[in-house]
Scaffold this active site. Structure first.
Site, mmCIF file in Angstrom:
data_model
loop_
_atom_site.group_PDB
_atom_site.id
_atom_site.type_symbol
_atom_site.label_atom_id
_atom_site.label_comp_id
_atom_site.label_asym_id
_atom_site.label_seq_id
_atom_site.Cartn_x
_atom_site.Cartn_y
_atom_site.Cartn_z
ATOM 1 N N GLU A 1 0.834 -1.197 0.000
ATOM 2 C CA GLU A 1 0.000 0.000 0.000
ATOM 3 C C GLU A 1 0.871 1.249 0.000
ATOM 4 O OE1 GLU A 1 -3.843 -1.740 2.322
ATOM 5 O OE2 GLU A 1 -2.249 -1.038 3.612
ATOM 6 N N CYS B 1 3.376 8.610 1.011
ATOM 7 C CA CYS B 1 4.024 7.695 1.949
ATOM 8 C C CYS B 1 4.279 6.379 1.203
ATOM 9 C CB CYS B 1 3.104 7.495 3.151
ATOM 10 S SG CYS B 1 3.784 6.392 4.392
ATOM 11 N N CYS C 1 8.126 -4.635 15.276
ATOM 12 C CA CYS C 1 7.631 -3.674 16.273
ATOM 13 C C CYS C 1 6.265 -4.120 16.791
ATOM 14 C CB CYS C 1 7.536 -2.275 15.670
ATOM 15 S SG CYS C 1 9.116 -1.675 15.074
ATOM 16 N N SER D 1 12.608 6.986 6.779
ATOM 17 C CA SER D 1 12.384 6.707 8.200
ATOM 18 C C SER D 1 12.935 5.328 8.532
ATOM 19 C CB SER D 1 10.885 6.758 8.494
ATOM 20 O OG SER D 1 10.625 6.381 9.832
ATOM 21 N N CYS E 1 -0.395 5.793 10.307
ATOM 22 C CA CYS E 1 0.856 5.138 10.677
ATOM 23 C C CYS E 1 0.590 3.804 11.364
ATOM 24 C CB CYS E 1 1.643 6.000 11.649
ATOM 25 S SG CYS E 1 1.967 7.629 11.051
HETATM 26 N N1 SAH Z 1 9.919 1.054 9.178
HETATM 27 C C1 SAH Z 1 10.158 2.443 9.245
HETATM 28 C C2 SAH Z 1 9.216 3.254 8.418
HETATM 29 C C3 SAH Z 1 7.745 2.834 8.422
HETATM 30 S S1 SAH Z 1 6.831 3.013 9.897
HETATM 31 C C4 SAH Z 1 10.117 2.912 10.680
HETATM 32 O O1 SAH Z 1 9.626 2.196 11.533
HETATM 33 O O2 SAH Z 1 10.628 3.991 10.923
HETATM 34 C C5 SAH Z 1 6.461 4.754 10.020
HETATM 35 C C6 SAH Z 1 6.135 5.209 11.443
HETATM 36 O O3 SAH Z 1 4.860 4.727 11.904
HETATM 37 C C7 SAH Z 1 7.160 4.718 12.449
HETATM 38 O O4 SAH Z 1 7.650 5.767 13.218
HETATM 39 C C8 SAH Z 1 6.324 3.763 13.276
HETATM 40 O O5 SAH Z 1 6.851 3.597 14.520
HETATM 41 C C9 SAH Z 1 4.956 4.363 13.257
HETATM 42 N N2 SAH Z 1 3.917 3.429 13.690
HETATM 43 C C10 SAH Z 1 3.888 2.100 13.522
HETATM 44 N N3 SAH Z 1 2.764 1.575 14.076
HETATM 45 C C11 SAH Z 1 2.068 2.601 14.606
HETATM 46 C C12 SAH Z 1 0.813 2.709 15.278
HETATM 47 N N4 SAH Z 1 0.054 1.649 15.506
HETATM 48 N N5 SAH Z 1 0.404 3.933 15.675
HETATM 49 C C13 SAH Z 1 1.162 5.020 15.411
HETATM 50 N N6 SAH Z 1 2.337 4.983 14.765
HETATM 51 C C14 SAH Z 1 2.793 3.790 14.361
HETATM 52 FE FE1 SF4 Z 2 8.587 -1.373 12.913
HETATM 53 FE FE2 SF4 Z 2 8.494 0.327 10.842
HETATM 54 FE FE3 SF4 Z 2 8.686 -2.321 10.437
HETATM 55 FE FE4 SF4 Z 2 6.414 -1.309 11.397
HETATM 56 S S1 SF4 Z 2 7.295 -0.914 9.394
HETATM 57 S S2 SF4 Z 2 7.494 -3.145 12.122
HETATM 58 S S3 SF4 Z 2 7.188 0.369 12.649
HETATM 59 S S4 SF4 Z 2 10.190 -1.027 11.426
#
Ligand code: SAH
Ligand code: SF4
Length: 347
Positions: free
Chosen positions: A91, A104, A115, A196, A337
């Site tokens: 997406e 994005c 995460c 990011s 996000c």
């Molecule tokens: N993988 C990279 C980029 C994609 S995620 C990274 O983690 O930086 C983009 C942002 O969305 C990250 O800062 C992540 O921590 C945040 N994010 C992920 N899950 C989320 C959620 N459930 N609520 C708010 N932000 C979230």
């Molecule tokens: Fe973590 Fe970014 Fe990967 Fe989601 S997309 S698991 S926030 S590193």
């Protein structure tokens, strides 16, 4: 196997044409065509001789992923679901700002970082996107903008904050950045193109050397223990090393590194954690972007109260750092996000 020309940087396109016995400037001509959203066929490249266009059809493709879903939020955010050649779906999210759009962009199907608060992380890692699959998101977003009559504002900013950890797909990411920022092609400004990362230190340092763009670090915790629990895959890189790599990252005058911090109620939103965060960031040119957790039935966290969010922000501000609270857009269509998960590929 035909070559997909969307996978190639300008230099690689020139080399490709040389390998066909054609002059290198043909590569530059094609590079300009590849920017245009309406181009899907070599026959549209009207400044190439007919014979060359036929030759290209034999040797190369311009294939794009297929748009399989388009969702529009009440706030104007649009989410496109793209089916890749092997059936996987990713997406990308088009976000309206005051005077421009931001896209994005995704870099992987799924993500290996795990995460705990992220739906993409819950999917696990499926595969890296190719260079062309990354670049195509921009084309398809532009095509969508034309079709939806959204051309009042330009698509000006790119954030690599979609599905996946961009720096874990480093080689493809850098090529895609080179293509998307090239003045003879898409020409996105490097300062308006943000990668990011959860903080993969060797790749942060490599990017600093090879192709610096704006950087955002997903920090989420002011100490290593909590961080390891929230982002299991970054245990290898202690905060100290991540922050050292931030200190060394080349920035233009006045530019700052963005520190992303997802606020999870009762986990990382205590006032002492805000103070600790300020301490570890001291002396580094940063702006803190607080992201109140976007809840989902499958995720075991809560969003802090508005009061709690404001308190956390105020502590950071009172220490003289910049701190903003991200207003999540596209919540109603699962585009905010952490909500991206390519639903189709799971069903
Ligand atoms: N993988 C990279 C980029 C994609 S995620 C990274 O983690 O930086 C983009 C942002 O969305 C990250 O800062 C992540 O921590 C945040 N994010 C992920 N899950 C989320 C959620 N459930 N609520 C708010 N932000 C979230
Ligand atoms: Fe973590 Fe970014 Fe990967 Fe989601 S997309 S698991 S926030 S590193």
């Amino acid at each position: 196997m035909k070559v997909n020309l969307r996978d190639l940087t300008l230099e690689e396109l020139e080399a490709f044409f040389l390998s066909l016995g054609e002059p290198a400037y043909r590569g530059r001509q094609v590079f300009r065509w590849l920017v245009r959203p309406e181009v899907e066929d070599f026959s549209q490249m009207t400044d190439l001789p007919k014979a060359l266009r036929n030759k290209l059809s034999d040797k190369a493709t311009l294939d794009l992923p297929q748009v399989v879903s388009r969702k529009l939020s009440t706030d104007g955010t649009a989410k496109l679901g793209l089916r890749l050649f092997d059936g996987e779906v990713v997406e990308c999210v088009l976000i309206p700002e005051r005077d421009h759009f931001t896209l994005c962009v995704s870099t992987q199907v799924g993500c290996a970082m795990g995460c705990r608060f992220c739906l993409t992380g819950r999917m696990g890692f499926r595969r890296n996107l190719s260079v062309g699959e990354i670049v195509s998101q921009v084309i398809l977003a532009r095509r969508f903008m034309v079709e939806a009559g959204l051309e009042d504002k330009p698509l000006r900013n790119l954030v690599f904050m979609g599905m996946g950890e961009p720096l874990a797909n480093y080689r493809h990411l850098v090529k895609a950045l080179k293509i998307l920022t090239h003045p003879k092609g898409f020409h996105f400004a490097r300062k308006r193109t943000t990668v990011s990362t959860v903080g993969l230190v060797p790749q942060m340092r490599a990017l600093a050397e090879e192709f610096p763009v704006a950087l955002a670090i997903s920090l989420h915790a002011p100490d290593n223990d909590l961080r390891a629990r929230l982002i299991p895959a970054t245990r290898r890189y202690p905060l100290e090393e991540i922050l050292a790599a931030c200190r060394d990252y080349p920035l233009r005058r006045g530019a700052r590194i963005t520190i992303e911090y997802v606020l999870l109620a009762g986990i990382n939103d205590h006032p002492w954690q805000a103070r600790r965060l300020v301490e570890i960031l001291r002396g580094i040119p940063v702006k803190v972007n607080l992201i109140p957790f976007n809840p989902h039935a499958e995720l075991p966290f809560k969003r802090p109260s508005e009061e709690r969010i404001r308190r956390f922000q105020e502590i950071i501000l009172s220490e003289g750092l910049v701190a903003t609270v991200r207003k999540s857009k596209g919540l109603d269509i699962g585009a905010a996000c952490g909500q991206l998960r390519a639903e189709l590929s799971l069903s």
